[in-house]
Write an enzyme that holds these catalytic residues in place. Structure first.
Site, mmCIF file in Angstrom:
data_model
loop_
_atom_site.group_PDB
_atom_site.id
_atom_site.type_symbol
_atom_site.label_atom_id
_atom_site.label_comp_id
_atom_site.label_asym_id
_atom_site.label_seq_id
_atom_site.Cartn_x
_atom_site.Cartn_y
_atom_site.Cartn_z
ATOM 1 N N GLY A 119 -1.543 47.827 -45.516
ATOM 2 C CA GLY A 119 -0.152 48.166 -45.830
ATOM 3 C C GLY A 119 0.742 46.949 -46.016
ATOM 4 N N SER A 136 -4.737 47.277 -48.514
ATOM 5 C CA SER A 136 -3.900 47.066 -49.711
ATOM 6 C C SER A 136 -4.686 47.113 -51.011
ATOM 7 C CB SER A 136 -3.129 45.736 -49.587
ATOM 8 O OG SER A 136 -2.254 45.787 -48.485
ATOM 9 N N GLU A 169 -4.482 51.652 -37.034
ATOM 10 C CA GLU A 169 -3.178 52.191 -36.619
ATOM 11 C C GLU A 169 -3.325 53.003 -35.341
ATOM 12 O OE1 GLU A 169 -2.121 53.986 -40.370
ATOM 13 O OE2 GLU A 169 -1.750 51.998 -41.226
ATOM 14 N N HIS A 219 -9.375 53.923 -36.798
ATOM 15 C CA HIS A 219 -8.424 53.249 -37.695
ATOM 16 C C HIS A 219 -7.526 52.317 -36.875
ATOM 17 C CE1 HIS A 219 -5.240 52.560 -40.599
ATOM 18 N NE2 HIS A 219 -6.090 52.952 -41.524
ATOM 19 N N ASN A 228 -6.915 57.814 -47.590
ATOM 20 C CA ASN A 228 -6.320 58.092 -46.277
ATOM 21 C C ASN A 228 -4.824 58.282 -46.484
ATOM 22 O OD1 ASN A 228 -5.411 58.144 -43.666
ATOM 23 N ND2 ASN A 228 -5.739 55.963 -43.264
ATOM 24 N N TRP A 229 -4.395 59.538 -46.402
ATOM 25 C CA TRP A 229 -2.980 59.836 -46.688
ATOM 26 C C TRP A 229 -2.075 59.592 -45.488
ATOM 27 C CZ3 TRP A 229 -3.485 65.029 -49.885
ATOM 28 C CH2 TRP A 229 -4.009 64.707 -51.149
ATOM 29 N N LYS A 230 -2.664 59.269 -44.360
ATOM 30 C CA LYS A 230 -1.882 58.987 -43.143
ATOM 31 C C LYS A 230 -0.904 60.148 -42.877
ATOM 32 C CE LYS A 230 -2.471 54.145 -44.210
ATOM 33 N NZ LYS A 230 -2.217 52.781 -43.831
ATOM 34 N N GLU A 282 -11.704 46.690 -42.386
ATOM 35 C CA GLU A 282 -10.285 46.673 -42.715
ATOM 36 C C GLU A 282 -9.577 45.608 -41.890
ATOM 37 O OE1 GLU A 282 -8.887 50.620 -44.449
ATOM 38 O OE2 GLU A 282 -8.726 50.826 -42.302
ATOM 39 N N GLY A 294 -5.226 53.426 -48.551
ATOM 40 C CA GLY A 294 -4.088 54.080 -47.906
ATOM 41 C C GLY A 294 -2.985 54.352 -48.912
ATOM 42 N N GLY A 295 -1.987 53.471 -48.945
ATOM 43 C CA GLY A 295 -0.793 53.691 -49.766
ATOM 44 C C GLY A 295 -1.081 54.103 -51.199
HETATM 45 C C1 PEP Z 1 -5.774 52.327 -44.644
HETATM 46 O O1 PEP Z 1 -4.989 53.185 -44.315
HETATM 47 O O2 PEP Z 1 -6.911 52.349 -44.166
HETATM 48 C C2 PEP Z 1 -5.378 51.288 -45.585
HETATM 49 C C3 PEP Z 1 -6.266 50.414 -45.952
HETATM 50 O O3 PEP Z 1 -4.068 51.303 -46.016
HETATM 51 P P1 PEP Z 1 -3.478 50.483 -47.262
HETATM 52 O O4 PEP Z 1 -4.414 50.704 -48.420
HETATM 53 O O5 PEP Z 1 -2.134 51.061 -47.483
HETATM 54 O O6 PEP Z 1 -3.454 49.038 -46.880
#
Ligand code: PEP
Length: 274
Positions: free
Chosen positions: A183, A223, A98, A96, A12-14, A177, A244-245
């Site tokens: 994050g 994370s 966010e 998600h 997930n590049w957000k 999640e 994500g990151g």
């Molecule tokens: C996500 O965007 O779903 C996520 C889990 O982000 P991160 O890996 O950065 O915590």
């Protein structure tokens, strides 16, 4: 029929990457993660979809989006529907945290989005997870159970597509999640995430065919890095990760998918789980 659940890694590049950067990054990730035993999905920003599709041509890395609207068309300025991306992307992240936080998405809307995905043949990656205060007050399971129940209620009765594809699983994928892990650099304990995955399957089984609920892939997200993925893949109840990151870094994705491939091969040799 008993089956082996697939191992899936979703990037997930957000709100990161220009279209040019997205195409370049997708090409490099595809080259560095050539592991056919792992289902790999990249979800770039909408404007990067064409560039990423072109970069992934000839690879088996699949394309997803980060959201779809709860209607297929209409007066919704700036929005994008499942119908618009069907044929381009095979997957969509829905719910998600966010978006729950910033766009105030409700479980009802999320279930409606899943319905739109169903209508257009897109596979939802349905995100659930508790906030920190909910975990600390012992309500994590109750919160996740109610997110699953409410979204399934809004999804309504659907014909569950025949679950005959062991390589990629059925129609739906769930991502557990915990919001406090996204994050933040903090991760859930593998055993806690595994318990939640079983609770998700059990809850889903009240609203979908039990056999398919038992085969429902549940990913962990929060994370995840190449250093932490192992703890989650060691849990038979967990089927991969939503990243994500770390998914913006080629080396991290290579490490995550390499570890996932070890898990996928071990799973295949161990045989069916349900
Ligand atoms: C996500 O965007 O779903 C996520 C889990 O982000 P991160 O890996 O950065 O915590």
């Amino acid at each position: 029929m008993p089956r082996v659940r697939p191992v899936i890694v979703v990037a997930n590049w957000k709100m990161n990457t220009t279209p040019r950067e997205a195409g370049d990054l997708a090409g490099r990730i595809a080259a560095a993660t050539n592991e056919p035993d792992v289902v790999r999905v990249i979800c770039p920003p909408f404007v990067g979809l064409h560039a990423v599709r072109d970069a992934l041509a000839g690879t088996d890395v699949q394309l997803g989006v980060q959201n779809v609207h709860w209607e297929q068309a209409g007066a919704y300025t700036g929005e994008i529907s499942a119908a618009m991306v069907a044929g381009l992307a095979g997957w969509a992240i829905v719910g998600h945290s966010e978006r729950r936080r910033d766009q105030h998405e409700t479980d009802e809307r999320i279930g409606q989005k899943m319905r739109r995905c169903h209508e257009t043949g897109i596979r939802p990656i349905f995100c659930v997870g508790e906030k920190l205060d909910e975990r600390e007050s012992g309500r994590a399971e109750q919160v996740v159970r109610s997110q699953v129940e409410a979204a399934f209620e809004a999804l309504g009765p659907v014909e569950w597509p025949a679950h005959d594809d062991d390589a990629t699983g059925g129609w739906l994928v769930v991502a557990y999640e915990p919001v406090w892990a996204i994050g933040t650099g903090r991760t859930a304990r593998g055993s806690d995430a595994a318990e939640m995955a079983e609770l998700i399957r059990e809850t889903a089984g009240n609203a979908m065919p039990r056999e398919q609920a038992a085969a429902l892939p549940v990913l962990y997200g929060g994370s995840v890095t190449s250093a932490t993925i192992g703890e989650f893949l060691a849990e038979p109840a967990l089927d991969g990760a939503l990243v994500g990151g770390a998914s913006l870094k080629v080396d991290e994705m290579a490490g995550i998918v390499a570890r996932a491939a070890v898990g996928a091969r071990a799973r295949k040799s161990a045989g069916p789980v349900s």
